[in-house]
Design an enzyme around this catalytic site. Sequence first.
Site, mmCIF file in Angstrom:
data_model
loop_
_atom_site.group_PDB
_atom_site.id
_atom_site.type_symbol
_atom_site.label_atom_id
_atom_site.label_comp_id
_atom_site.label_asym_id
_atom_site.label_seq_id
_atom_site.Cartn_x
_atom_site.Cartn_y
_atom_site.Cartn_z
ATOM 1 N N LYS A 71 86.284 49.347 69.286
ATOM 2 C CA LYS A 71 87.661 49.162 69.221
ATOM 3 C C LYS A 71 88.465 50.663 68.625
ATOM 4 O O LYS A 71 89.213 49.481 67.338
ATOM 5 C CB LYS A 71 88.242 48.074 70.063
ATOM 6 C CG LYS A 71 89.553 48.294 70.888
ATOM 7 C CD LYS A 71 90.590 49.527 70.550
ATOM 8 C CE LYS A 71 91.315 48.436 70.315
ATOM 9 N NZ LYS A 71 92.755 49.621 69.697
ATOM 10 N N GLU A 103 93.780 53.554 68.018
ATOM 11 C CA GLU A 103 94.413 54.605 69.142
ATOM 12 C C GLU A 103 95.156 56.027 68.671
ATOM 13 O O GLU A 103 95.896 56.971 69.398
ATOM 14 C CB GLU A 103 95.091 54.095 70.372
ATOM 15 C CG GLU A 103 96.460 53.526 69.621
ATOM 16 C CD GLU A 103 96.681 51.691 69.403
ATOM 17 O OE1 GLU A 103 95.421 51.751 68.714
ATOM 18 O OE2 GLU A 103 97.003 51.326 69.443
ATOM 19 N N SER A 115 96.645 44.819 60.592
ATOM 20 C CA SER A 115 97.710 44.107 59.471
ATOM 21 C C SER A 115 97.224 42.273 59.709
ATOM 22 O O SER A 115 96.498 41.575 60.208
ATOM 23 C CB SER A 115 98.764 44.615 60.057
ATOM 24 O OG SER A 115 98.763 44.159 61.562
ATOM 25 N N CYS A 155 94.388 49.876 52.575
ATOM 26 C CA CYS A 155 94.934 48.537 52.069
ATOM 27 C C CYS A 155 94.535 48.167 50.582
ATOM 28 O O CYS A 155 94.826 46.892 50.041
ATOM 29 C CB CYS A 155 93.616 47.578 53.302
ATOM 30 S SG CYS A 155 92.013 47.950 52.249
ATOM 31 N N GLU A 160 104.207 43.993 53.192
ATOM 32 C CA GLU A 160 103.763 44.989 53.079
ATOM 33 C C GLU A 160 104.145 46.372 53.327
ATOM 34 O O GLU A 160 104.555 46.368 54.688
ATOM 35 C CB GLU A 160 102.637 44.645 53.784
ATOM 36 C CG GLU A 160 100.895 45.774 53.290
ATOM 37 C CD GLU A 160 99.849 46.349 54.183
ATOM 38 O OE1 GLU A 160 99.907 45.657 55.351
ATOM 39 O OE2 GLU A 160 98.867 45.842 53.412
HETATM 40 P P1 NAD Z 1 97.519 47.197 63.202
HETATM 41 O O1 NAD Z 1 97.061 45.151 62.855
HETATM 42 O O2 NAD Z 1 98.646 47.443 63.462
HETATM 43 O O3 NAD Z 1 96.352 47.411 63.764
HETATM 44 C C1 NAD Z 1 94.536 46.959 64.195
HETATM 45 C C2 NAD Z 1 93.672 47.479 65.150
HETATM 46 O O4 NAD Z 1 94.183 46.423 65.750
HETATM 47 C C3 NAD Z 1 94.287 48.078 66.108
HETATM 48 O O5 NAD Z 1 93.080 48.687 66.628
HETATM 49 C C4 NAD Z 1 95.005 48.207 67.230
HETATM 50 O O6 NAD Z 1 94.580 48.744 68.695
HETATM 51 C C5 NAD Z 1 94.660 46.924 67.610
HETATM 52 N N1 NAD Z 1 96.259 46.301 67.568
HETATM 53 C C6 NAD Z 1 97.726 46.261 67.126
HETATM 54 N N2 NAD Z 1 98.314 45.473 67.648
HETATM 55 C C7 NAD Z 1 97.233 44.166 68.254
HETATM 56 C C8 NAD Z 1 97.868 43.443 69.183
HETATM 57 N N3 NAD Z 1 99.030 42.707 68.585
HETATM 58 N N4 NAD Z 1 97.027 43.005 69.534
HETATM 59 C C9 NAD Z 1 95.675 43.026 69.543
HETATM 60 N N5 NAD Z 1 95.351 44.074 68.998
HETATM 61 C C10 NAD Z 1 96.202 44.474 68.300
HETATM 62 O O7 NAD Z 1 96.967 47.519 61.636
HETATM 63 P P2 NAD Z 1 97.239 49.147 61.787
HETATM 64 O O8 NAD Z 1 98.541 49.581 61.644
HETATM 65 O O9 NAD Z 1 95.878 50.092 61.972
HETATM 66 O O10 NAD Z 1 96.046 49.469 60.414
HETATM 67 C C11 NAD Z 1 97.090 49.069 58.671
HETATM 68 C C12 NAD Z 1 96.728 47.878 58.128
HETATM 69 O O11 NAD Z 1 94.998 47.110 58.411
HETATM 70 C C13 NAD Z 1 97.649 47.260 57.014
HETATM 71 O O12 NAD Z 1 98.392 46.242 56.804
HETATM 72 C C14 NAD Z 1 96.040 47.301 56.196
HETATM 73 O O13 NAD Z 1 96.754 46.173 54.845
HETATM 74 C C15 NAD Z 1 94.809 46.816 56.940
HETATM 75 N N6 NAD Z 1 93.704 46.977 56.503
HETATM 76 C C16 NAD Z 1 93.184 46.289 56.029
HETATM 77 C C17 NAD Z 1 91.679 46.261 55.684
HETATM 78 C C18 NAD Z 1 91.312 44.861 54.986
HETATM 79 O O14 NAD Z 1 90.013 45.110 54.587
HETATM 80 N N7 NAD Z 1 91.357 44.173 54.716
HETATM 81 C C19 NAD Z 1 91.220 47.795 55.502
HETATM 82 C C20 NAD Z 1 91.926 48.701 56.028
HETATM 83 C C21 NAD Z 1 93.745 48.513 56.878
#
Ligand code: NAD
Length: 508
Positions: free
Chosen positions: A182, A185, A235, A290, A390
């Site tokens: 998944k 989006e 996140s 990240c 962050e």
């Molecule tokens: P996000 O948490 O908004 O989304 C991540 C995934 O979760 C997406 O596929 C999204 O569709 C889904 N999602 C979003 N909200 C949701 C919810 N309420 N319930 C269920 N699923 C949900 O993150 P993002 O904005 O796409 O990516 C950036 C974040 O990812 C930053 O915080 C970054 O630090 C983190 N990140 C961490 C690593 C790591 O290795 N630790 C690597 C890359 C990115």
Amino acid sequence: MNHPTDQNARITIPHWAGGKPWDGTSTRTGTVHDPATGEVSGTVALASAADVDEVVAAASRAAADWRRASLTKRAAVLFRFRELLAQNTDDVAAAITAEHGKVLSDAAGEVQRGLEVAEFACGIPHLLKGGFSENASTNLDVYSLRQPLGVVAVISPFNFPAMVPLWFVPIAIACGNPVVLKPSEKDPSASLLIARLWAEAGLPEGVFNVVHGDKEAVDRLLEHDDVKAVSFVGSTPVARYVYETATRHGKRVQALGGAKNHMVVLPDADLDLAADAAVNAGFGSAGERCMAISALVAVEPVADPLIHKIRERMAGLRVGDGRRSCDMGPLITAEHRDRVASYLDAGVAAGAELVVDGRQYPIDGADGGFWLGPSLFDRVTPEMSIYTDEIFGPVLSVVRADSYDDALELVNRNQYGNGTAIFTNDGGAARRFQSEVEVGMVGVNVPIPVPVAYYSFGGWKSSLFGDSHAYGTDGVHFFTRSKVVTSRWPGSGAGDRGGVSLSFNPTR
Ligand code: NAD
């Protein structure tokens, strides 16, 4: 190779199930933008729970045969996939830049890092070797094996639309598991290009599937009885939610979260090296990594000369359309750009000194793009929101520290523990830091210490929920269960029948 958006600028980006594109039944769609122009470039299907069930069913149908596929056969598919990914790097990178905005060379770099995990997974026959102890007791042998889990889900963030899925997918597949990915989006097309490459590599239908969607799709994956494990990256609040929900439903989970990465610069450091590193790691990919450095901890008296060198380098950065010759692209959405920009006002209001204001940068790109140039704050203190939150954008905060001990305490007090770096020419100080710092990945004169594919990637504290890190041997262990067999064969020698004995005695 056909890009799914080639035929029509606004085509719906479909799911991928059972070896082919699938529109699903949900009427909900999401909008995908080109961040460098602000224009809508496509609409992506957003799966309903019923759509997720269909895709998981396609994966489940493939599970039994793929589990039985020989290691030689699985490795052969992996080798072909690796070759195809290498040949198609430019196409995948172009799709990433078109939807994420990062510059093309950076997009190609992320494909390369994903490709290295595929290379690691090509060695699956060796990685899955178990142990064997002959005669653990008289004429009794003990051996161990690792077996696949079944269908596994991978849920990935927007900032690495190819690399993060590739941290997990090749290893999960090599271990004998069907995968449902998944992706974010916001930039979904790279995942479909990768799906086509798996099909071309000869992966049987249903072993790799893509379901696009938002919370509805994620929630269904977290609850579905046939999904045995979840690898999530995103996140921290969502990672915590995913971990709690999926473990409550009996699944194995690794949920990697957000970060606040500190770079500590000691007074004896090579300041040119440190300034280069701070600019590269602070503003590469517009700070949407990240492992980006967002807090630079300058141990006095190093702050003034270091800031001077960083400003010189920032003045030469070219911000613009990633398809042109630029260093830094736009942010992912207008909302995210505005949120990041709001921290510039918040920092000033809290008393930090805005040394470089990213809103003033010349832009080599269309007016409608989601632009924000790189910003530098000085005299940031730990209670300010620009330090605690962050920001996930091109904002670098300098925190001045009086000593190594103060710097270490600051890093260790932070809720996150993804990556950190120390810049110094003192080997003893570096060795002390790597031992004392409470962070999962540490760089010594290296600002973004993302481990190579044969180690494992993962943070500590609020940067990772679960026990296993991503890829490397942790990845192989995460995607398999171990089994230990204790075996005796009559006819193999004296004492091969054991005889009657009611005692529990392993030392015979
Ligand atoms: P996000 O948490 O908004 O989304 C991540 C995934 O979760 C997406 O596929 C999204 O569709 C889904 N999602 C979003 N909200 C949701 C919810 N309420 N319930 C269920 N699923 C949900 O993150 P993002 O904005 O796409 O990516 C950036 C974040 O990812 C930053 O915080 C970054 O630090 C983190 N990140 C961490 C690593 C790591 O290795 N630790 C690597 C890359 C990115």
